[in-house]
Design an enzyme around this catalytic site. Structure first.
Site, PDB file in Angstrom:
ATOM      1  N   ASP A 116      -3.500 -14.158  -3.213  1.00 31.48           N
ATOM      2  CA  ASP A 116      -4.238 -15.084  -4.083  1.00 31.48           C
ATOM      3  C   ASP A 116      -5.405 -14.341  -4.732  1.00 31.48           C
ATOM      4  O   ASP A 116      -5.500 -13.112  -4.609  1.00 31.48           O
ATOM      5  CB  ASP A 116      -4.732 -16.295  -3.275  1.00 31.48           C
ATOM      6  N   HIS A 137      -5.922  -5.774  -2.746  1.00 34.53           N
ATOM      7  CA  HIS A 137      -6.761  -5.963  -1.560  1.00 34.53           C
ATOM      8  C   HIS A 137      -6.913  -7.438  -1.179  1.00 34.53           C
ATOM      9  O   HIS A 137      -7.776  -7.784  -0.392  1.00 34.53           O
ATOM     10  CB  HIS A 137      -8.116  -5.277  -1.759  1.00 34.53           C
ATOM     11  N   GLY A 196       3.970  10.847  -8.483  1.00 32.65           N
ATOM     12  CA  GLY A 196       4.765   9.779  -9.081  1.00 32.65           C
ATOM     13  C   GLY A 196       5.572   9.030  -8.033  1.00 32.65           C
ATOM     14  O   GLY A 196       5.601   9.410  -6.858  1.00 32.65           O
ATOM     15  N   SER A 252       8.066  10.269  -1.988  1.00 36.11           N
ATOM     16  CA  SER A 252       7.509  11.400  -1.224  1.00 36.11           C
ATOM     17  C   SER A 252       6.749  10.890   0.005  1.00 36.11           C
ATOM     18  O   SER A 252       6.680  11.575   1.025  1.00 36.11           O
ATOM     19  CB  SER A 252       6.584  12.259  -2.097  1.00 36.11           C
ATOM     20  N   HIS A 257       0.538   4.369  -2.590  1.00 32.13           N
ATOM     21  CA  HIS A 257       0.378   5.773  -2.172  1.00 32.13           C
ATOM     22  C   HIS A 257       1.488   6.641  -2.747  1.00 32.13           C
ATOM     23  O   HIS A 257       1.248   7.754  -3.202  1.00 32.13           O
ATOM     24  CB  HIS A 257       0.384   5.889  -0.640  1.00 32.13           C
ATOM     25  N   ASN A 291      -4.040   8.097   6.534  1.00 25.76           N
ATOM     26  CA  ASN A 291      -2.764   7.483   6.912  1.00 25.76           C
ATOM     27  C   ASN A 291      -2.905   6.349   7.928  1.00 25.76           C
ATOM     28  O   ASN A 291      -1.918   5.747   8.298  1.00 25.76           O
ATOM     29  CB  ASN A 291      -1.831   8.546   7.503  1.00 25.76           C
ATOM     30  N   ARG A 338       0.828  -1.202   0.000  1.00 27.73           N
ATOM     31  CA  ARG A 338       0.000   0.000   0.000  1.00 27.73           C
ATOM     32  C   ARG A 338       0.867   1.260   0.000  1.00 27.73           C
ATOM     33  O   ARG A 338       0.534   2.265  -0.638  1.00 27.73           O
ATOM     34  CB  ARG A 338      -0.929   0.006   1.227  1.00 27.73           C
ATOM     35  N   PRO A 392      -7.456   7.971  -4.542  1.00 32.07           N
ATOM     36  CA  PRO A 392      -8.852   7.564  -4.689  1.00 32.07           C
ATOM     37  C   PRO A 392      -9.427   7.202  -3.312  1.00 32.07           C
ATOM     38  O   PRO A 392      -8.725   6.637  -2.482  1.00 32.07           O
ATOM     39  CB  PRO A 392      -8.773   6.329  -5.589  1.00 32.07           C
TER      40      PRO A 392
END
Ligand code: HEM
Ligand SMILES: *[C@@H]1O[C@H](CO)[C@@H](O)[C@H](O)[C@H]1NC(C)=O
Ligand SMILES: *[C@@H]1O[C@H](CO)[C@@H](O)[C@H](O)[C@H]1NC(C)=O
Ligand SMILES: *[C@@H]1O[C@H](CO)[C@@H](O)[C@H](O)[C@H]1NC(C)=O
Length: 320
Positions: free
Chosen positions: A251, A191, A72, A76, A66, A94, A62, A161
């Site tokens: 999976d 996910h 890009g 950061s 982010h 966060n 994740r 998003p």
């Protein structure tokens, strides 16, 4: 053909197809000469951390997402806030970002071998790949050569998003970054790892809309189980649910559950609301191989979103 005509054609070609080298001409063998031990070093750091804490791979995957979606893939997301100037990592969504220490450990180990050569952004991209592989997912060559950026602002996390996004909002968010609907469906498969806090799916299980308290697209018993962990006035800061039934295994269970109305976010459910994305969900639910192939392609695209990176940071938390 006379030399003149050739010269004119060459000039025309240059005019119509200006040769510009994108800031991020990435390549798989970027560090072969300057840091041959890089990948082994990152992998063993991620492996060690995962042995101690099974939530590390999800966190790293994740974190990379982010990073790439804001300015890009320029690391950061790793920069620390400076006094009142809050950095991305202290921006609103966060809650689930953690395990930054793993990147810091990898960077320290890499600096000891090849000082000042490898960017933090590349280390994060490699760590995200290793996170997937160590969780039983596919492996792939990570293109490298990213540079680290010097700007990180909490306010920019608004560009991520949101879990409440519908399909058109998701499409827009991805296409702004050069990513397609296929990339959206394949990358949402991230996910398959990790955990979510109640706040991220609260909209679906309480006061969904004026006529339904619970999102009717959810499986009722699944929704009921989520409501028991996340009551309407949830006070438990750490309460939540795993993103799929096999939270530490990479999976295709995420897609199978999604088809059964057992996904957490509106943004997951939204993948079933357009024929094109729905077909891809069915394809990935039916074939782990098809999912893995698409995921690898889309990860390489996402992790190549170029930023404004300029330097090889020496400490991933602070600009040089
Ligand atoms: C399509 C748009 C996406 C949205 C709206 C979204 C949203 C979210 C939200 C809300 C959480 C839970 C945060 C929390 O409450 O703790 C989450 C977790 C997670 N997301 Fe996404 N995500 C998206 C795409 C992605 C992509 C592209 C990846 C990687 C390829 C990814 C990987 C993960 C992982 C691994 C977790 C679990 C993190 C952990 O357990 O530490 N997500 N996502
Ligand atoms: C998350 O961001 C909020 C501000 O939006 C901040 O107060 C909090 O300390 C941050 N949490 C973490 C774990 O960094
Ligand atoms: C998605 O949400 C936006 C903003 O609320 C709305 O304008 C748009 O019509 C919605 N699209 C779909 C497909 O529901
Ligand atoms: C609530 O959501 C359901 C399912 O999306 C929809 O059928 C219904 O019309 C919505 N009700 C209102 C008042 O928007």
């Amino acid at each position: 053909m006379s030399a003149n005509i050739v010269a004119i054609l060459v000039l025309l070609a240059l005019f119509y197809f200006p040769i510009y080298s994108p800031v991020s001409a990435l390549s798989s063998n970027y560090y072969d000469k300057t840091c041959p031990q890089l990948e082994k070093t990152v992998t063993s750091t991620v492996q060690k951390a995962t042995t101690n804490d099974k939530t590390v791979p999800a966190a790293l995957l994740r974190m990379h997402f982010h990073d790439c979606f804001i300015k890009g893939c320029d690391a950061s997301v790793l920069l620390a806030s400076k006094g009142k100037k809050k950095a991305e990592k202290d921006g609103p969504p966060n809650v689930s970002l953690h395990a930054f220490y793993v990147i810091d450990n990898a960077k320290k180990a890499v600096e000891a071998l090849c000082p000042g050569v490898v960017s933090c952004a590349d280390i994060l991209a490699l760590a995200a790949r290793d996170a997937v592989t160590l969780s039983g997912g596919p492996t792939w060559d990570v293109p490298k050569g990213r540079k680290d950026g010097r700007i990180s602002q909490a306010i920019d996390t608004r560009q991520l998003p949101a879990p409440t996004f519908n399909i058109s909002q998701l499409q827009q968010s991805f296409s702004q970054r050069g990513l397609s609907m296929e990339d959206l469906v394949a990358l949402s498969g991230g996910h398959t790892l990790g955990f979510s806090h109640c706040s991220s799916f609260q909209n679906r299980i309480h006061k969904f809309n004026a006529t339904h308290d619970i999102d009717p697209s959810m499986n009722p018993s699944f929704a009921a189980s989520l409501r028991s962990v996340c009551p309407a006035n949830n006070k438990a800061k750490n309460a939540g649910a795993t993103l799929d039934s096999s939270t530490a295994t990479f999976d295709n269970a995420y897609y199978k559950l999604l088809l059964q109305g057992k996904s957490l976010f509106s943004s997951d459910q939204a993948l079933l609301t357009a024929p094109k994305t729905k077909n891809l969900v069915s394809k990935f639910a039916a074939s782990q191989k098809a999912f893995e192939k698409a995921f690898v392609q889309s990860m390489i695209k996402m992790s190549s979103i170029s930023g404004n990176g300029q330097e090889i940071r020496l400490d991933c938390k602070v600009v040089n």
